[in-house]
Design an enzyme around this catalytic site. Structure first.
Site, mmCIF file in Angstrom:
data_model
loop_
_atom_site.group_PDB
_atom_site.id
_atom_site.type_symbol
_atom_site.label_atom_id
_atom_site.label_comp_id
_atom_site.label_asym_id
_atom_site.label_seq_id
_atom_site.Cartn_x
_atom_site.Cartn_y
_atom_site.Cartn_z
ATOM 1 N N HIS A 29 -29.154 11.686 14.856
ATOM 2 C CA HIS A 29 -28.505 10.743 13.936
ATOM 3 C C HIS A 29 -27.244 10.164 14.581
ATOM 4 O O HIS A 29 -27.049 8.937 14.606
ATOM 5 C CB HIS A 29 -28.151 11.472 12.633
ATOM 6 C CG HIS A 29 -27.497 10.596 11.609
ATOM 7 N ND1 HIS A 29 -28.169 10.081 10.536
ATOM 8 C CD2 HIS A 29 -26.221 10.137 11.499
ATOM 9 C CE1 HIS A 29 -27.354 9.343 9.806
ATOM 10 N NE2 HIS A 29 -26.146 9.368 10.374
ATOM 11 N N GLU A 30 -26.376 11.017 15.116
ATOM 12 C CA GLU A 30 -25.145 10.545 15.738
ATOM 13 C C GLU A 30 -25.440 9.780 17.023
ATOM 14 O O GLU A 30 -24.744 8.801 17.341
ATOM 15 C CB GLU A 30 -24.210 11.720 16.012
ATOM 16 C CG GLU A 30 -23.757 12.487 14.785
ATOM 17 C CD GLU A 30 -23.054 11.593 13.772
ATOM 18 O OE1 GLU A 30 -22.426 10.591 14.186
ATOM 19 O OE2 GLU A 30 -23.135 11.869 12.568
ATOM 20 N N PRO A 73 0.828 -1.213 0.000
ATOM 21 C CA PRO A 73 0.000 0.000 0.000
ATOM 22 C C PRO A 73 0.862 1.263 0.000
ATOM 23 O O PRO A 73 2.023 1.237 0.413
ATOM 24 C CB PRO A 73 -0.808 -0.121 1.307
ATOM 25 C CG PRO A 73 -0.742 -1.567 1.673
ATOM 26 C CD PRO A 73 0.572 -2.071 1.170
ATOM 27 N N ASP A 87 -23.340 6.590 5.084
ATOM 28 C CA ASP A 87 -23.591 5.310 5.755
ATOM 29 C C ASP A 87 -24.161 4.278 4.783
ATOM 30 O O ASP A 87 -23.743 3.117 4.766
ATOM 31 C CB ASP A 87 -24.567 5.506 6.920
ATOM 32 C CG ASP A 87 -24.022 6.463 7.958
ATOM 33 O OD1 ASP A 87 -22.799 6.462 8.169
ATOM 34 O OD2 ASP A 87 -24.817 7.223 8.554
ATOM 35 N N GLY A 123 2.625 4.600 1.140
ATOM 36 C CA GLY A 123 3.049 5.116 2.426
ATOM 37 C C GLY A 123 3.659 4.107 3.359
ATOM 38 O O GLY A 123 3.929 4.427 4.522
ATOM 39 N N THR A 124 3.908 2.883 2.893
ATOM 40 C CA THR A 124 4.441 1.849 3.788
ATOM 41 C C THR A 124 5.962 1.834 3.833
ATOM 42 O O THR A 124 6.543 1.031 4.566
ATOM 43 C CB THR A 124 3.938 0.465 3.358
ATOM 44 O OG1 THR A 124 4.127 0.301 1.945
ATOM 45 C CG2 THR A 124 2.459 0.306 3.678
ATOM 46 N N GLY A 125 6.631 2.694 3.066
ATOM 47 C CA GLY A 125 8.074 2.833 3.202
ATOM 48 C C GLY A 125 8.899 2.210 2.105
ATOM 49 O O GLY A 125 10.075 1.905 2.320
ATOM 50 N N LYS A 126 8.343 2.020 0.923
ATOM 51 C CA LYS A 126 9.099 1.395 -0.170
ATOM 52 C C LYS A 126 10.253 2.291 -0.618
ATOM 53 O O LYS A 126 11.402 1.848 -0.710
ATOM 54 C CB LYS A 126 8.156 1.096 -1.340
ATOM 55 C CG LYS A 126 7.048 0.102 -0.994
ATOM 56 C CD LYS A 126 6.151 -0.166 -2.170
ATOM 57 C CE LYS A 126 5.284 1.028 -2.522
ATOM 58 N NZ LYS A 126 4.336 1.372 -1.455
#
Length: 643
Positions: free
Chosen positions: A457-458, A235, A532, A237-240
């Site tokens: 709703h919340e 994915p 939702d 942002g995983t540091g490649k």
């Protein structure tokens, strides 16, 4: 010694193409000055005779090439109102004429000139001169379009030449050269493996390659061969890329780095030429490492499904790369490191053993890895004593290394914005809410009726999730607008590797509870549940068509991990199956919606009380929820999330 070494590396300056531009500009300006196009206002003979000559305002008249008369007014008379139409010209200081006049035939002009001055005294008569001028500007003006075309192409080749080595005119043909950035031993990256937190298994794989280059005898004595290629995927942002920078910092060998898109150009054959040149340079400096970021730009699959998206230039580049990685030509001492987010789109020939021998998957960090990542990014920050690194890691499940770096930076910005001297735990909480939920917009004006609906709703989400065992622990409910949302319910989800059917159903029921609360309280529903409903519908289709949770359809999955179904015009199942999937999805959603109605009807008093608290305070934290709803029976682990 160091100074001497650096001096030896400096290459002599070659010819600069900008000298051509300067010479051409000087020629244009010189020609313009020699023949200034600064003619004065054109007038008629009548005005000249009545307003100027008869008033003794004329200093001299110059007849140029027997065609045009240039009229010069005495300096003392230029301030008069009738001469305000003289153009204000930069070249006035070069004795440019104030007025011009077409004379027709020279004989007729001379006759009128003598007649106009017949009553003048010798001292009053105006000097009349004749000049023959050569207009150099008009002579060379036809060359201007050709010169501009030549200069334009020189500029284009100059820009292309910059991407090759050297400079000037000699590098206009270097657009086929590699644009890779060379990181040598003396200019290596400052990033090391110590800066790469987490990724323990991936670092072991990559560090082995670096160690092989440093100590080849330890491996070759057993007959081992160095891998030709290592593919880093996972994915975003995983540091490649960070891991590749660490390799550049740790390896004591030349390191070539570039992006996959740099191979592709507007000219056919440039990509393949750059691949050849890149590997040629790498072999000359072997042992060496080549890093290609976003390799999917040139390594996409060449199967029939991509026929409509084919690109001959990209395909030629890929073919050349395949040949360089593992072809008839020798490729000893060169290791290729590549990174991509979309490994499923890469060509199978590129992924086979012998080209990319190792495939390293970089997944999202676990809690322990997030603790290590936080410690790396917290080092340069001024922290308060209340900052708990373990709590920060627990509150950020599903976050990548880039997300964690962003949270640390946002926390520092938030503290600086509020004129704090130290960064506290609350600053990190605000930064997390800012990234996950969006920017807080207390200034957004909503009507009291809309606020009343949002509060219920919340509250519906909160009450329903509180009484379901498989829903993550609720920590805060807010009706403060954030981003596009008018409210949010914040959860602390568990870190799960698998999700059961019961957990999916409880999550769907909790998401539908907001709309159910509106129906119970107001006997009507609003558009506020759109987000939702979208999530619930997608999750229901995943349960039925992907995970095989539906009893009617059975353990059948239409999930496509290769991405081939996306290129098909139709669906991978029949119309009858599609109709059955739609029916089961509809039935699944309606059953969970009715379940949410049942739970909220049973706990309507708590729903009303919590909604009123939200209207009063705009936020309800864990203590408020426990006071209104009681202690929750289901125990959950720490994590984070939002509705």
């Amino acid at each position: 010694m160091q100074a001497k070494k650096s001096n030896e590396k400096k290459s002599p300056k070659g010819f600069n193409i900008y000298w051509i531009y300067a010479v051409f500009l000087v020629i244009l300006i010189g020609s313009y000055l020699m023949n200034p196009a600064t003619e004065g206002a054109e007038i008629s003979w009548l005005r000249f005779e009545q307003d100027m000559l008869s008033q003794h305002d004329v200093e001299k008249v110059v007849v140029v090439n027997k065609e045009q008369a240039e009229i010069y007014i005495k300096p003392g008379r230029l301030e008069e109102e009738k001469y305000q139409d003289i153009p204000d010209n930069f070249f006035q200081g070069m004795a440019a004429p104030h007025y011009t006049m077409q004379i027709g035939s020279i004989e007729g002009f001379e006759s009128k000139w003598e007649e106009a001055q017949q009553d003048f005294t010798p001292a009053e008569k105006v000097e009349l001169k004749y000049e023959n001028r050569v207009n150099w500007w008009s002579g060379i003006s036809w060359l201007l379009p050709f010169a501009l075309i030549v200069l334009f192409w020189l500029f284009i080749f100059r820009r292309m030449g910059r991407m090759g080595q050297g400079g000037g005119i000699g590098s206009m043909f270097n657009f086929g050269k590699s644009t890779a950035k060379l990181t040598d031993i003396d200019t290596r990256s400052e990033v090391t493996f110590e800066d790469v937190a987490g990724l323990k298994e991936a670092k072991v794989e990559v560090m082995e390659v670096v160690d092989f280059l440093k100590n080849p005898s330890e491996y070759t004595r057993l007959g081992a061969k160095i891998p030709k290629g290592i593919l880093l995927y996972g994915p975003p942002g995983t540091g490649k890329t960070l891991l590749a920078k660490a390799v550049a910092g740790e390896a004591r060998v030349p390191f070539f780095s570039l992006s996959g898109s740099e191979f592709v150009e507007m000219f056919v054959g440039v990509g393949a030429s750059r691949v050849r040149d890149l590997f040629k340079k790498a072999k000359e400096k072997a042992p060496s490492i080549i890093f290609i970021d976003e390799i999917d730009a040139v390594g996409r699959s060449r199967d029939k499904g991509n026929a409509l998206q084919s690109n001959d230039e990209r395909e030629n580049t890929l073919n050349q790369m395949l040949a360089e990685l593992d072809g008839f030509g020798p490729n000893t001492g060169v290791i290729v490191l590549a990174a991509t987010n979309r490994v499923e789109t890469l060509d199978k020939a590129l992924l086979r053993a012998g080209r990319f021998d190792r495939h390293i998957y970089l997944e999202l960090p676990t809690k322990e890895e997030r603790i290590q990542i936080f410690r790396v990014h917290l080092k340069p920050l001024k922290l308060d004593d209340d900052v708990d690194v373990e709590l920060l890691a627990a509150l950020t499940p599903g976050f990548s290394g880039a997300d964690i770096a962003n949270i640390c930076n946002e926390a520092a910005l938030y503290a600086a914005r509020h004129k704090k001297n130290m960064i506290s735990q609350n600053d990190f909480a605000q930064a997390r809410d800012r990234i996950v939920g969006g920017l807080e917009r207390k200034s957004k004006i909503i009507s009291p009726k809309e606020k009343y609906i949002v509060a219920h709703h919340e509250a519906g989400h909160a009450v329903a999730s509180w009484y379901m065992e498989n829903v993550d622990s609720l920590v805060k409910v807010s009706i403060i607008p954030r981003g596009k949302s008018l409210g949010a319910a914040w959860y602390l989800p568990k870190e799960r590797q698998i999700v059961t059917k019961g957990q999916f159903l409880d999550q769907m029921c909790a998401m539908l509870a907001g709309r159910a609360a509106e129906e119970i309280i107001f006997d009507e529903v609003s558009s506020g549940a759109l987000d939702d409903l979208e999530k619930v519908t997608k999750q229901a289709y995943n349960m039925v068509a992907y995970y095989g949770f539906d009893k009617e359809i059975g353990p059948i999955s239409f999930y496509d991990s290769t991405g081939q179904y996306e290129r098909l015009l139709g669906k991978p199942y029949s119309e009858n199956m599609g109709k059955l999937i739609d029916q089961e999805v509809q039935q699944l959603i309606l059953s969970q919606y009715n379940r949410a109605l049942s739970i909220l009807t049973e706990h309507k008093d708590e729903l009303t009380e919590l909604a009123q608290l939200l209207l009063d305070k705009e936020e309800a934290d864990k203590e408020d929820l426990v006071r209104i709803l009681g202690k929750r029976k289901a125990a959950t682990l720490l994590g984070t999330g939002t509705k």
